[in-house]
Motif scaffolding. Structure first.
Motif, PDB file in Angstrom:
ATOM      1  N   ASP B 519       0.996  -1.117   0.011  1.00 50.63           N
ATOM      2  CA  ASP B 519       0.172   0.004   0.014  1.00 50.63           C
ATOM      3  C   ASP B 519       0.830   1.025   0.086  1.00 50.63           C
ATOM      4  O   ASP B 519       1.365   1.655   1.049  1.00 50.63           O
ATOM      5  CB  ASP B 519      -0.788  -0.173   1.235  1.00 50.63           C
ATOM      6  N   GLN B 520       1.061   1.907  -1.298  1.00 52.37           N
ATOM      7  CA  GLN B 520       2.139   2.678  -1.359  1.00 52.37           C
ATOM      8  C   GLN B 520       1.610   4.011  -0.627  1.00 52.37           C
ATOM      9  O   GLN B 520       2.832   4.719  -0.081  1.00 52.37           O
ATOM     10  CB  GLN B 520       2.833   2.930  -2.752  1.00 52.37           C
ATOM     11  N   GLU B 521       0.516   4.374  -0.388  1.00 50.07           N
ATOM     12  CA  GLU B 521       0.184   5.513   0.199  1.00 50.07           C
ATOM     13  C   GLU B 521       0.331   5.275   1.769  1.00 50.07           C
ATOM     14  O   GLU B 521       0.913   6.326   2.376  1.00 50.07           O
ATOM     15  CB  GLU B 521      -1.522   5.994   0.093  1.00 50.07           C
ATOM     16  N   ALA B 522      -0.119   4.463   2.254  1.00 49.35           N
ATOM     17  CA  ALA B 522       0.304   4.065   3.801  1.00 49.35           C
ATOM     18  C   ALA B 522       1.821   4.203   3.871  1.00 49.35           C
ATOM     19  O   ALA B 522       2.192   4.620   4.902  1.00 49.35           O
ATOM     20  CB  ALA B 522      -0.395   2.697   3.799  1.00 49.35           C
ATOM     21  N   ALA B 523       2.519   3.224   2.947  1.00 49.72           N
ATOM     22  CA  ALA B 523       3.887   3.347   3.283  1.00 49.72           C
ATOM     23  C   ALA B 523       4.329   4.554   3.256  1.00 49.72           C
ATOM     24  O   ALA B 523       5.582   5.082   4.192  1.00 49.72           O
ATOM     25  CB  ALA B 523       4.443   2.500   2.120  1.00 49.72           C
ATOM     26  N   ALA B 524       4.058   5.514   2.153  1.00 47.05           N
ATOM     27  CA  ALA B 524       4.774   6.894   2.342  1.00 47.05           C
ATOM     28  C   ALA B 524       4.359   7.704   3.644  1.00 47.05           C
ATOM     29  O   ALA B 524       5.513   8.202   4.217  1.00 47.05           O
ATOM     30  CB  ALA B 524       4.267   7.590   0.963  1.00 47.05           C
ATOM     31  N   VAL B 525       3.224   7.696   4.123  1.00 49.31           N
ATOM     32  CA  VAL B 525       2.986   8.240   5.377  1.00 49.31           C
ATOM     33  C   VAL B 525       3.936   7.775   6.654  1.00 49.31           C
ATOM     34  O   VAL B 525       4.272   8.522   7.385  1.00 49.31           O
ATOM     35  CB  VAL B 525       1.536   8.418   5.391  1.00 49.31           C
ATOM     36  N   LEU B 526       3.673   6.280   6.505  1.00 47.39           N
ATOM     37  CA  LEU B 526       4.526   5.851   7.902  1.00 47.39           C
ATOM     38  C   LEU B 526       5.957   6.000   7.433  1.00 47.39           C
ATOM     39  O   LEU B 526       6.505   6.106   8.723  1.00 47.39           O
ATOM     40  CB  LEU B 526       4.078   4.174   7.429  1.00 47.39           C
ATOM     41  N   MET B 527       6.640   6.176   6.472  1.00 47.55           N
ATOM     42  CA  MET B 527       7.927   6.490   6.478  1.00 47.55           C
ATOM     43  C   MET B 527       8.212   7.750   6.719  1.00 47.55           C
ATOM     44  O   MET B 527       9.073   8.232   7.261  1.00 47.55           O
ATOM     45  CB  MET B 527       8.486   5.870   4.849  1.00 47.55           C
ATOM     46  N   ALA B 528       6.946   8.607   5.970  1.00 45.33           N
ATOM     47  CA  ALA B 528       7.341  10.039   6.361  1.00 45.33           C
ATOM     48  C   ALA B 528       7.240  10.256   7.812  1.00 45.33           C
ATOM     49  O   ALA B 528       8.034  11.165   8.612  1.00 45.33           O
ATOM     50  CB  ALA B 528       6.236  10.815   5.608  1.00 45.33           C
ATOM     51  N   ARG B 529       6.410   9.556   8.552  1.00 49.92           N
ATOM     52  CA  ARG B 529       6.146   9.859  10.150  1.00 49.92           C
ATOM     53  C   ARG B 529       7.645   9.500  10.721  1.00 49.92           C
ATOM     54  O   ARG B 529       7.917  10.156  11.846  1.00 49.92           O
ATOM     55  CB  ARG B 529       5.192   8.871  10.674  1.00 49.92           C
ATOM     56  N   LEU B 530       8.213   8.227  10.175  1.00 48.20           N
ATOM     57  CA  LEU B 530       9.390   7.853  10.853  1.00 48.20           C
ATOM     58  C   LEU B 530      10.506   9.014  10.628  1.00 48.20           C
ATOM     59  O   LEU B 530      11.262   9.488  11.396  1.00 48.20           O
ATOM     60  CB  LEU B 530       9.896   6.549  10.219  1.00 48.20           C
ATOM     61  N   GLY B 531      10.567   9.715   9.448  1.00 45.73           N
ATOM     62  CA  GLY B 531      11.396  10.600   9.094  1.00 45.73           C
ATOM     63  C   GLY B 531      11.224  11.884   9.693  1.00 45.73           C
ATOM     64  O   GLY B 531      12.127  12.619  10.333  1.00 45.73           O
ATOM     65  N   VAL B 532       9.885  12.365  10.140  1.00 51.16           N
ATOM     66  CA  VAL B 532       9.554  13.497  10.994  1.00 51.16           C
ATOM     67  C   VAL B 532       9.966  13.113  12.385  1.00 51.16           C
ATOM     68  O   VAL B 532      10.527  14.057  13.057  1.00 51.16           O
ATOM     69  CB  VAL B 532       8.102  13.838  10.748  1.00 51.16           C
TER      70      VAL B 532
END
Lengths: 273, 766
Positions: B519-532
């Motif tokens: 799920d690329q949308e979920a993955a993008a947000v989850l990775m972004a949260r790790l980044g933030v």
């Protein structure tokens, strides 16, 4: 519809301040008409970032006229699912309000005062006096013309709902006034709010004087309305001779009004001056 | 179920959950090779109008360290009236009240459609909601007036039995006693002296010296609450409180020229937290802080009162030249933690043109689930409406706010939970399902969410612990259970239980299946949260490098290519948008501090780590719609090539809504064609984006800023700074035709980014 409007934000104080929605509009839960949540997918062949093919160029001198290109918008939007906003785009309040009747201070105050009297048997004198104080404030601001038409109108609605025992709608009317017109009403509205809260707790027998205004006090206020209202009527017939030529539609209303005239002028000849 | 798209959507609608992978790799080694961890975005109180709560208590597994809740995945022996826990395999007898169950008479929690179920449990007396207003009086007259009116208005939105309190502060801090008769008193505290919770409670008379007959028994919290004259039911004090608010004056202390007003925000908050701590521990409460400038004295001070010393910038922070930063941050963190322990949440409404110290104070809201709202003035629609929406109600007429949330995550044996990212604090609950590998707030399987609403969303990260040589049996499934206990706004205690399962897959033989479950949308947000989350403690460039490395590894793993041939690189459909999300994330204000103040960065990150997937994705890659005579409105690429003269664009970045009129449209509008009846369609074209924008404005929290601009307008920069600069002053003539709008930037475009990514992904030396 007067409680459904949008007014511009305060651009002087807030940079790019968004528009302000009225209470009625905020609480209206329309279905999401057209959620803008899609993203364009880049074409696989050209890859992201490649320029799109130029669309057929339109005449840059003027937009296409209606006849030339049909308005594309209604096609994309089903009309049945439109929430009220579409019909009231960015309208300033107070525009389409002239159609309704002028609310009457005496009627409103009489309902509120009767409600307060009904409460006196069960609510402490101190609270009642506090409420009375605020009702006086309301009366004063109304009399001195400090209240705008939308406020007095909604107060009219509020008092009707209160008299009819529709506590929730009376409370809702109070809330919409607090949200939309807090500057005008904040000083005294809390008294009305308390009055609604206390009145709804009363037993049916205590409510009788509120719902069946047989008290003499009511009778004395009623005639007082008449001198104000008909003041306009005698003027209108005077206009009629001129208007019909311009307005073929208007006369349809006239037959009603003259019917009142024969009674009224006899009652209050002094009011027209 | 025909496609993963549908499966994903259905799961989000039903369970409020979006997983990065919807098939799970069956061993630890394979899982780490997938780069993006098995993780999910979970919305505990997702609105479910069609899910009526049940009126009984959940049945729990009897094993002491499991206590999972009975769910549709459990094996049930209807004859023996026994169920087997699907997490620990314990066999449990049903309680006596379930004696009547059979295959044809099952309780709701066993039915597959109730993978999410909500229980109403009544334990103890219900507590009223508490709202404590903490109001800065060092405001301009106009702002103070507007704020007073908003506060008076809010009394009409609160439930009548809610308790309210008022603390005002400037140079001094005043705690107002609320009475419904007689004269109102207030207690005054010096704004420079830090006081302990106990001192505050003593000074406010919350802890009376024990009466001789009681042998020094400490006063029970309930007694303190009863005698607390600072927090009173709205319906009793509304008239006096309205007057009190109406009579509030600006801080009377003179402010010399070239000085800031002395603002004792730190002590005011300390008094507020201490007051609630003493009177209402472990009860849902909201401290609502309204500030018009930075704290300038006492503990928690962010900047001195000399105007010639500006408030810290990113530059000062990098040069270690922000004198008060560490001390103030530490002070507010301590307050935030105390507040979180007691389940009280803290909102910050900061309205000022300059910074107000959100960088130092953000933890107050981030740890307690409070809101942060940032505006220019209290006399703006942005503040007024955002504030009204705090009291928004749901389809049942209940407030969309819940308190005292406690989220517990239970996993089947092959999984462990690494941590969570969102508006929560750890409850330090070590259990068998807790991983040693921390991601976000880790080392626990339980988190506290002092305040949450239907959009509050946590990122939850997992680890597959199954060993490589001990594969999961074919067809086996892993399971996760989320148990959320909370106080509903109608004061009921409720428990919502969501139990989900996903199939295990062998990453060697079934890698394509796993890939299609991405799920690329979920993955993008989850990775972004790790980044933030990392960005809060690490240097910006390090975080970007980390994100880049993850992206390259993912492309190496799933891209199809011939070694060292970038042109051969292809990504399958399920990953095709992911690099683009990462490209926009790198440019976003969540990771770039350029052009943002420290307060703004804190504000943007605050909202990013709590919104649901749709809103988060809008923040990462704004949505762009185009309106023209060529057809109905359509989504277009967030790219400079989409900026065309005969288009109107509507861009939603979550924090801003921008309507941009192309050059020709702007000229037509200026010429007034929309006024002519024969150009009615042009009028409609101008109106369409306004209507769509209104729809967004009506629901978004917080209210976004609203920009109406055109080609060449100075505010067009909001659009120009977000679109992919595919045409710049450097390559403008290379296209050979004039489409789109060149952006004057040296930033890399998505094209360059992708070329570089492909080169690195296919490189045999990488």
């Amino acid at each position: 519809m007067e409680d459904m409007y949008v007014k511009p934000g305060n651009q002087e104080r807030g940079w790019n301040d968004p528009p302000q929605f009225s209470y009625g509009l905020q609480t209206a839960h329309g279905p999401q008409r057209n959620p803008l949540s899609k993203r364009a997918v880049p074409a696989a062949s050209s890859g992201p970032g490649a320029p799109p093919t130029a669309p057929l160029s339109s005449n840059p001198m003027a937009p296409p006229m209606c006849g030339v290109a049909p308005p594309p918008l209604p096609a994309g939007r089903p009309l049945e699912a439109t929430p009220p906003i579409q019909t009231v785009p960015m309208r300033r309040q107070g525009e389409a309000e002239s159609s309704q009747s002028e609310p009457n201070l005496e009627t409103v105050m009489s309902v509120l005062n009767r409600a307060l009297e009904a409460c006196r048997s069960s609510v402490t004198a101190q609270v009642c006096n506090e409420v009375a104080k605020r009702l006086c404030l309301l009366e004063d601001s109304w009399r001195s013309g400090k209240l705008s038409l939308p406020v007095t109108r909604r107060m009219g609605v509020l008092s009707q709902e209160l008299q009819a025992g529709h506590w929730d709608s009376a409370d809702e009317a109070h809330r919409s006034l607090m949200v939309d017109h807090v500057t005008e009403v904040s000083q005294w509205m809390v008294g009305v709010k308390r009055l609604i809260a206390e009145t709804r707790k009363l037993s049916p027998e205590h409510l009788k004087p509120l719902q069946n205004p047989t008290v003499p006090a009511k009778d004395t206020t009623e005639p007082a309305q008449d001198p104000i209202e008909p003041a306009q009527d005698p003027v209108e017939p005077a206009q009629d001779p001129i208007e019909p030529a311009q307005d073929p539609i208007e006369p349809a209303q006239d037959p009603i009004e003259p019917a009142q005239d024969p009674i009224e002028p006899t009652q209050n000849p002094g009011c027209q001056s | 179920m025909s496609t993963y798209q549908e499966f994903i959507q259905q799961n989000e609608d039903r369970d409020g959950v979006r997983f990065s992978w919807n098939l799970w790799p069956s061993s630890r080694l394979e899982a780490t090779r997938l780069v993006v961890p098995v993780s999910c975005l979970f919305t505990p109180l997702k609105e479910r109008p069609n899910l009526p709560p049940v009126q009984y208590e959940p049945v729990m597994c009897s094993r002491a360290n499991c206590k999972a809740v009975l769910n549709p995945l459990c094996q049930v022996d209807f004859r023996a009236k026994i169920w087997a826990c699907n997490f620990c395999f314990q066999r449990n007898p049903f309680p006596p009240s379930y004696a009547g169950i059979s295959e044809v008479n099952q309780p709701a929690e066993l039915m597959p459609q109730f993978s999410t179920i909500e229980y109403i449990v009544q334990r103890g007396p219900s507590a009223p909601l508490i709202f404590l207003y903490v109001v800065d009086t060092c405001l301009e007259e106009e702002d103070l007036q507007a704020l007073k009116e908003s506060l008076q208005m809010s009394l009409s939105l609160l439930p009548p039995n809610a308790l309210v309190g008022l603390i005002t502060f400037g140079r001094m801090v005043q705690v107002h006693e609320l009475t419904y008769e007689g004269i109102a008193k207030s207690f005054v505290f010096r704004g420079t002296k830090d006081l302990s919770s106990k001192q505050i409670q003593e000074m406010l008379g919350l802890t009376k010296p024990a009466a001789p007959g009681q042998q020094g028994r400490p006063v029970a919290p309930q007694d303190a609450a009863a005698s607390c004259r600072f927090l009173q039911p709205v319906h009793r004090v509304d008239m006096n409180l309205t007057d009190l608010l109406g009579e509030l004056q600006r801080d009377p202390w003179p402010v010399p020229q070239e000085k800031r007003p002395l603002r004792s925000t730190g002590v005011a908050l300390s008094v507020a937290v201490g007051l609630l701590e003493g009177a209402f521990p472990n009860t849902g409460a909201r401290v609502m802080l309204f500030i018009g400038g930075p704290p300038t004295q006492g503990p928690g001070m962010v900047v001195g009162d000399e105007l010639k010393t500006p408030i810290r910038s990113w530059h000062d922070i990098q040069k270690d030249n922000a004198r008060h930063l560490k001390k103030a941050t530490k002070y507010y963190e301590a307050l935030a933690n105390r507040s979180a322990v007691n389940g009280h949440s803290i909102d910050i409404y900061a309205c000022a043109l300059d910074q107000t110290g959100l960088l130092e104070m953000k933890c107050l809201s981030n740890l307690t689930g409070g809101h942060i709202v940032m505006g220019d003035s209290f006399n703006t629609s942005l503040f007024k409406q955002t504030f009204q929406r705090v009291f928004r109600k749901d389809y049942n007429g209940d407030f969309q706010m819940a308190f005292g949330g406690n989220l517990e995550v239970k996993t089947s044996r092959e999984l462990k939970v690494c941590g969570a990212i969102g508006p929560c604090v750890s409850l330090h609950s070590k259990g068998p399902s807790v991983s040693e590998n921390e991601m976000g707030v880790g080392g626990t399987s339980q988190w506290k969410l002092c305040s949450l609403n239907p959009s509050t969303t946590l990122g939850v990260y997992f680890e597959v612990v199954n060993q490589h040589n001990a594969p999961v049996p074919q067809g086996g499934r892993g399971a996760i259970q989320f148990v959320t206990q909370y106080q509903h706004s109608n004061t009921q205690r409720r428990i919502r239980v969501t139990t989900i399962a996903r199939n295990w897959a062998d990453a060697q033989s079934q890698i394509q299946l796993i890939e299609s479950s991405f799920d690329q949308e979920a993955a993008a947000v989850l990775m972004a949260r790790l980044g933030v989350f990392r960005a809060e403690s690490e240097e910006g460039p390090d975080v970007l490098r980390w994100l880049d490395r993850q992206l390259i590894r993912l492309c190496q793993k799933f891209g199809q290519f011939n070694k060292d041939d970038p042109t051969s690189f292809r990504l399958s459909e399920s990953l095709s948008l992911y690099p683009q999300f990462m490209f926009h994330l790198r440019r976003s204000p969540f990771l770039q501090v350029f052009n943002n103040s420290p307060d703004e960065s804190s504000y943007y990150r605050h909202h990013f780590v709590r919104q649901d997937l749709t809103q988060s994705l809008i923040m990462i890659q704004p949505i762009l719609y185009s309106y023209s005579f060529h057809g109905p409105p359509e989504p277009v690429l967030l790219d400079s090539s989409s900026i065309l003269p005969d288009r109107i664009l509507l861009m939603d970045t979550f924090f801003q809504l921008v309507i941009y009129h192309g050059e020709t449209i702007a000229q037509w509008r200026k010429a007034g064609y929309q006024e002519m009846p024969e150009y009615e369609n042009f009028k409609q074209l101008l109106q369409a984006p306004l209507d769509d924008a209104q729809e967004i404005l009506q629901t978004r929290f917080p209210m976004p800023r609203y920009v109406d601009t055109e080609h060449g307008g100075s505010q067009a920069r909001f659009l120009l700074s977000k679109v992919n600069p595919s045409q710049t002053h450097n390559n403008l003539y290379a296209w050979g035709q004039e489409t789109g709008a060149p952006i004057l930037t040296d930033d890399v475009s998505l094209q360059v980014f992708m070329d570089h990514l492909k080169k690195l992904a296919v490189s045999s030396s990488a």
